[in-house]
Write a protein that holds these residues in place. Structure first.
Motif, PDB file in Angstrom:
ATOM      1  N   HIS A   1       0.734  -1.190   0.161  1.00  0.00           N
ATOM      2  CA  HIS A   1       0.031   0.029  -0.022  1.00  0.00           C
ATOM      3  C   HIS A   1       0.816   1.326   0.013  1.00  0.00           C
ATOM      4  N   VAL A   2       2.366   1.166   0.146  1.00  0.00           N
ATOM      5  CA  VAL A   2       2.942   2.194   0.428  1.00  0.00           C
ATOM      6  C   VAL A   2       3.162   2.901  -1.201  1.00  0.00           C
ATOM      7  N   GLU A   3       2.717   4.221  -1.178  1.00  0.00           N
ATOM      8  CA  GLU A   3       2.932   4.939  -2.507  1.00  0.00           C
ATOM      9  C   GLU A   3       4.626   5.003  -2.739  1.00  0.00           C
ATOM     10  N   ARG A   4       4.665   4.172  -3.946  1.00  0.00           N
ATOM     11  CA  ARG A   4       6.307   4.165  -4.321  1.00  0.00           C
ATOM     12  C   ARG A   4       6.339   3.990  -5.855  1.00  0.00           C
ATOM     13  N   SER A   5       7.217   4.680  -6.485  1.00  0.00           N
ATOM     14  CA  SER A   5       7.682   4.332  -7.999  1.00  0.00           C
ATOM     15  C   SER A   5       8.492   3.119  -8.219  1.00  0.00           C
ATOM     16  N   GLU A   6       8.524   2.427  -9.124  1.00  0.00           N
ATOM     17  CA  GLU A   6       9.535   1.289  -9.384  1.00  0.00           C
ATOM     18  C   GLU A   6      10.631   1.607  -9.016  1.00  0.00           C
TER      19      GLU A   6
END
Length: 520
Positions: free
Chosen positions: A60-65
């Protein structure tokens, strides 16, 4: 200086695992960064993964690849720097880590949102259409409350359906349930979605070389198998001691405790490997059937017997390896009035022909004097008539100790004559260490299990009946404790546990093996 990739290679009798995508639910969690990624890194160094191998982290953590790759890279460097954990590398091989990092993807999503699984399915399908492979392993590195939810959504989205073009497997971490009823309910739920052959209930202790070596030592050596029974063995001790406390996991641990966290899974798997009968073959079902049988034979204590044969402890303030440690009740997210056990000692009996009358003593705890997991087989004493009149003539019992971590090996304690004009007895140890005989490097234990899952070998994973048998054996303790019939005893951090655990052994005329920082 980095260790050359060529120093670590796949065993001669193994081939790289088939191409597949490993989907890690809970990709931002502690398990992923401390154990799964180090294990995958080690497999990359062994060249045990196919060039088409891919990883998709879901959280659920917002991160880009790119941010996720940086997070994992920083975590790996931190593990190397801090040392002392199960990942014992002293440097990070850039080539091997880059091989892994370039194959890592990321998907931000809620585990309870169907959209997450549709997006995941699109990504897997897109990879297959682009000339990739359709094999997928779903690894549940999440909080246990999400196990059923994730698997149900995977089924609803059609992601557990296997075809001729690809397998679908699910790895479930422990704890698998919180008691017998919840474990049975969880098994019923996930077996509606996936076949038992697709489920890999993991226990990383079973990936340790010494655990697997127990079967080899017992069944491949004629000097041991004939004496591995009630006629020659006095008792068995199984210890899993940790120097760490709850380490920021107070919320989870305060609702779980040492028994639920360790005994039905880790400790009972060690017990099963020690006490099981010889399987007909190394076929997965043959091995797992014998393990299930011996756990099913563990005596179910009455409520009164459960209290009499158990000790609960909780660590208080103290020092571990010279470092001050605060009490468990002062840990973040732990109730200041908590009666959750961080230590448990049990006396168990196995009601079958081989082990009738032989007690199995189990202990596990946090914030203790040493980090050690071991199994000690203490044999019955020989008559001391011949040596009764000699100095130090009291015979010490022979003991075989399987050291599972941190220094994997086996030791045998026996009596010998001390050099001199008179007959005096002394104790000596015959030691075998893996590092002395084999060039195997330290592992987390997950390497073998991840590889086995990728190739479809479930031998070292638990079946539903094995899981439920473990919970059935500990349910009497849970029920008795829930009725408030067993107090939690405080023990000093950096010690060997509460004195009541010593009394549990002493009343039987026995004692725990020392748990000092320098032993083993």
């Amino acid at each position: 200086m980095s260790i050359p990739v060529s120093r670590r290679s796949l065993p001669a009798d193994a081939t790289p695992a088939p191409a597949s995508t490993l989907v890690i639910f809970g990709a931002s969690g502690d398990l992923t960064k401390r154990l799964l990624m180090p294990a995958l890194y080690n497999l990359a160094r062994e060249k045990g993964l196919d060039p088409e191998f891919r990883i998709i982290g879901v959280d659920h953590v917002e991160r880009s690849e790119e941010e996720f790759r940086t997070y994992l890279t920083d975590s790996m460097h931190a593990l190397v720097k801090e040392g002392g954990g199960e990942f014992e590398a002293t440097s990070l091989d850039a080539e091997a880590w880059d091989w892994i990092a370039t194959r890592v993807g990321y998907l931000t999503g809620d585990f309870e949102d169907p959209k997450t699984y549709r997006r995941l399915g699109e990504r897997l399908a897109g990879s297959a259409k682009a000339g990739g492979q359709a094999n997928a392993v779903f690894y549940l590195a999440t909080a246990p409350r999400f196990f059923g939810t994730v698997i149900e959504h995977l089924g609803t989205a059609g992601l557990t359906q296997e075809t001729d073009q690809g397998f679908r497997r699910i790895v479930v971490e422990k704890p698998f349930g919180t008691d017998l009823a919840s474990a049975q309910a969880l098994n019923r739920g996930i077996l509606k979605v996936a076949d038992e052959s697709q489920l890999y209930r993991i226990d990383h202790f079973l990936g340790k070389e010494t655990v697997q070596n127990i079967m080899v030592l017992r069944f491949a050596n004629g000097i041991f198998e004939p004496i591995w029974n009630r006629d020659h063995i006095d008792h068995v001790q199984i210890t899993a001691a940790e120097t760490v406390g709850v380490e920021g996991r107070g919320g989870f641990y305060d609702a779980t405790g040492a028994l639920r966290d360790m005994v039905p899974n880790h400790m009972f798997q060690l017990l099963a490997m020690t006490a099981m009968e010889a399987p007909n073959s190394f076929d997965a079902d043959a091995v797992r059937t014998e393990k299930a049988k011996v756990i099913e034979a563990v005596r179910r204590w009455s409520p009164e017997e459960a209290i009499e044969n158990s000790v609960r402890g909780q660590y208080d303030a103290g020092k571990v390896r010279g470092r001050p440690v605060k009490s468990y009740r002062q840990e973040p997210d732990v109730s200041p009035k908590s009666d959750t056990e961080t230590y448990v000692a049990l006396k168990l009996m196995i009601d079958n022909w081989r082990w009738s009358g032989v007690p199995f003593y189990i202990r596990t705890g946090k914030s203790m004097a040493a980090r050690r997991t071991e199994i000690a087989i203490q044999f019955k004493q020989t008559p001391d008539i011949l040596f009764r009149g000699t100095p130090n003539g009291r015979l010490a019992p022979n003991v075989i100790v399987f050291r599972i971590q941190p220094k994997e090996g086996v030791s045998l304690r026996f009596a010998a004559k001390v050099p001199g004009r008179t007959v005096r007895l002394g104790e000596v140890n015959m030691d075998f260490r893996y590092s002395d005989y084999f060039e195997a490097e330290p592992t987390t234990g997950y390497e073998t299990l991840i590889y086995d899952c990728l190739i479809g070998d479930p031998t070292l994973f638990q079946r539903a009946d094995n899981i439920e048998a473990g919970w059935a054996a500990v349910q009497p303790f849970l029920d008795a404790w829930a009725a408030g019939k067993n107090n939690v005893h405080l023990y000093r951090s950096g010690g060997s546990g509460p004195s009541e655990a010593d009394a549990l052994m002493k009343r039987d005329g026995r004692g725990w093996l020392p748990l000092d920082a320098d032993a083993g």
